[in-house]
Design a protein around this motif. Structure first.
Motif, PDB file in Angstrom:
ATOM      1  N   ILE A  25       0.836  -1.207   0.000  1.00  0.00           N
ATOM      2  CA  ILE A  25       0.000   0.000   0.000  1.00  0.00           C
ATOM      3  C   ILE A  25       0.871   1.256   0.000  1.00  0.00           C
ATOM      4  CG2 ILE A  25      -1.658   1.322   1.372  1.00  0.00           C
ATOM      5  CD1 ILE A  25      -2.842  -1.374   2.260  1.00  0.00           C
ATOM      6  N   TRP A  29       1.390   3.930  -3.126  1.00  0.00           N
ATOM      7  CA  TRP A  29       1.131   5.351  -2.911  1.00  0.00           C
ATOM      8  C   TRP A  29       2.310   6.189  -3.388  1.00  0.00           C
ATOM      9  CZ3 TRP A  29       3.464   8.938   0.521  1.00  0.00           C
ATOM     10  CH2 TRP A  29       2.805  10.175   0.609  1.00  0.00           C
ATOM     11  N   GLY A 251      -6.383  -5.760   2.349  1.00  0.00           N
ATOM     12  CA  GLY A 251      -5.476  -5.863   1.211  1.00  0.00           C
ATOM     13  C   GLY A 251      -6.127  -6.547   0.016  1.00  0.00           C
ATOM     14  N   GLN A 254      -8.536  -4.193  -1.682  1.00  0.00           N
ATOM     15  CA  GLN A 254      -7.824  -3.254  -2.550  1.00  0.00           C
ATOM     16  C   GLN A 254      -7.363  -3.939  -3.831  1.00  0.00           C
ATOM     17  OE1 GLN A 254      -7.448   0.023  -2.317  1.00  0.00           O
ATOM     18  NE2 GLN A 254      -8.661   0.039  -0.436  1.00  0.00           N
TER      19      GLN A 254
END
Length: 530
Positions: A25, A29, A251, A254
């Motif tokens: 993650i 990003w 997770g 996502q």
């Protein structure tokens, strides 16, 4: 069954998988504007691999080398996990974890509770029951959905079939893919793990034009081309395994979101650049006419959540024809992350049962003995020494009382000199003058060093792999709790504390909680003074 192995793999993998998901993650990003939609989806496969592999190779570049637990570069050490020190101590009072054991300045930790062998069966059964229930619910729901489709299927028009075949030809798909209309869906979707079918709502042909229908087919065929249904089932299986870990569930959520965006990118690679805007408008059109996307495991649709719409529209607006291809840099990052996260820490320090051995001269430190540690189901009174081995684990130990070899009481059934009852003498008594040195019989860690009921002043050493030695009736305790010792290190001095009739060492060896005869198969009469 060794439930500790199951618990170790489950908890260790859950922790490492969670760490990887959090890292993914953060990395996504940081690199959100540098790499394409396909990379942002493919990186999640590292997490899937980490969560299902039964073991991982050790590597010096593993990210887990920077984390330590005690002296080992592991998040969880399997050998330390096998038995909690408090539980080991309880072996010697014949009870399952007496309350008073917790009053020895050794607080009972969550890890201790979780990994007590007495609780391992309960934890494994709880995990298994919940996992089976969740899996059954998923399978039954999808079977019910499949039956409903079978009972409520209708033919589509020849023109719709023709458009589908054109799209398949452009994407290089030769597999037969049934196209049916059904009341089971409100939006187009691909369904079926073994016999995929393309589902359309009953009124779809009256709501969209041929161009929009092509966009829908390109998207659903992208799911088919990438085998996304199989991936969704794997994700669901992982969620069932780790139902207790919200980080893993988040997770995977996502990953599902990134799957749709990556699928859009593949579909757009077959669409003319001028039609990209029309592709995005088709998604908006479908979302406006559909309350919720289908959430069955075996279904891959064109719609995602409305929260995801902004990301998808942005990707579509900025899409370039070759954007779906992975660049050299993106492939390099995936390989590097795989090497770092799909490996375990390199063990540079031996496990508790394999500390660095020292060459100890027999003359100076005593005779060496090969202790045959046996897995006894029980010690029978009529068997004399009572050893009924089913499997053996040999561990070399040295004589615990240098220069003093007179055995005053052997291991076995006999009348207790004080209690005057026939009892199993679980250790071996070695006579020696008050104050003589007692040494560790093998490398290990001191887990107990204080007075312990009938044993008097006592030292208990954990040698790893369920092998433990006890030294009772000591006068002075030299080794301290949590101290690591090597074979031959002085740990105590001979005494007559506790329930004792004179100065001597009471020496015991236990394997997985069972008392064993440490001298059977080793001691020769020439080494014993009568």
């Amino acid at each position: 069954m060794d439930y500790s192995k199951i618990l170790y793999w489950l908890v260790d993998t859950s922790i490492k998988g969670s760490f990887l998901i959090i890292s993914i993650i953060l990395i996504k990003w940081l690199l959100k504007n540098s790499l394409g939609a396909r990379w942002h989806y493919n990186i999640w496969f590292l997490a899937l691999i980490r969560l299902i592999i039964p073991f991982a190779p050790q590597s010096s570049i593993s990210i887990f080398n920077i984390f330590t637990l005690g002296d080992h570069k592991n998040i969880i050490s399997e050998n330390y996990m096998k038995y909690n020190p408090n539980e080991i101590i309880s072996w010697f009072n014949g009870k399952n974890m007496e309350t008073e054991l917790f009053n020895d300045n050794s607080p009972l930790t969550l890890k201790g509770i979780f990994f007590q062998s007495s609780n391992q069966f309960k934890f494994v059964m709880l995990w298994a029951v919940i996992s089976i229930i969740l899996l059954a619910v998923i399978v039954l729901a999808n079977m019910k959905f499949g039956l409903y489709i079978k009972e409520n299927s209708f033919e589509v028009s020849d023109n719709t079939k023709k458009i589908l075949e054109e799209c398949k030809g452009k994407m290089g798909i030769n597999t037969n893919l049934p196209l049916i209309k059904t009341s089971a869906v409100k939006a187009p979707a691909l369904y079926g793990l073994f016999r995929p079918r393309l589902l359309l709502p009953l009124n779809i042909e009256g709501q969209i034009d041929e161009n929009e229908l092509r966009f829908i087919f390109f998207h659903e065929l992208s799911h088919f081309k990438r085998k996304d249904i199989s991936t969704f089932w794997l994700m669901s299986f992982i969620k069932v395994l780790y139902w207790f870990n919200p980080v893993i569930w988040y997770g995977l959520y996502q990953m599902r979101q990134d799957c749709e965006i990556s699928c859009d990118a593949l579909a757009l690679s077959y669409v003319d650049h001028d039609d990209c805007k029309g592709y995005g408008q088709t998604i908006i059109h479908l979302i406006q006419n559909t309350a919720q996307p289908l959430k069955y495991i075996g279904v891959a649709g064109m719609l995602g959540s409305k929260k995801q719409l902004k990301r998808r529209m942005k990707m579509i607006a900025l899409f370039k024809k070759n954007a779906y291809r992975l660049s050299v840099m993106s492939i390099g990052i995936l390989i590097l992350m795989g090497c770092m996260f799909l490996t375990n820490a390199k063990e540079e320090i031996p496990q508790p049962d394999t500390y660095v051995e020292e060459n100890i001269p027999v003359k100076d430190e005593g005779e060496k003995l090969s202790v045959s540690i046996k897995d006894d189901n029980e010690v029978k009174e009529d068997s004399g020494q009572g050893d009924s081995a089913k499997g053996e684990a040999t561990k070399e130990m040295i004589w615990p009382l240098p220069n003093y070899t007179k055995i005053t009481s052997h291991y076995g059934w006999k009348v207790h000199p004080i209690l005057k009852k026939k009892k199993l003498h679980t250790g071996t008594d070695i006579a020696a003058p008050l104050g003589k040195s007692i040494v560790a019989a093998a490398n290990g860690k001191v887990i107990f060093s204080q007075e312990y009921g009938p044993y008097g002043n006592t030292i208990i050493i954990d040698h790893g792999d369920g092998i433990v030695s006890l030294y009772g009736h000591c006068n002075e305790l030299v080794a301290k709790k949590d101290q690591k010792v090597n074979a031959g290190d002085e740990i105590a001095k001979v005494g007559s504390t506790g329930m004792s009739t004179g100065p001597h060492l009471h020496f015991e060896v236990r394997k997985d909680g069972k008392a064993v005869d440490p001298f059977k198969g080793y001691l020769d009469k020439k080494h014993i003074s009568n």
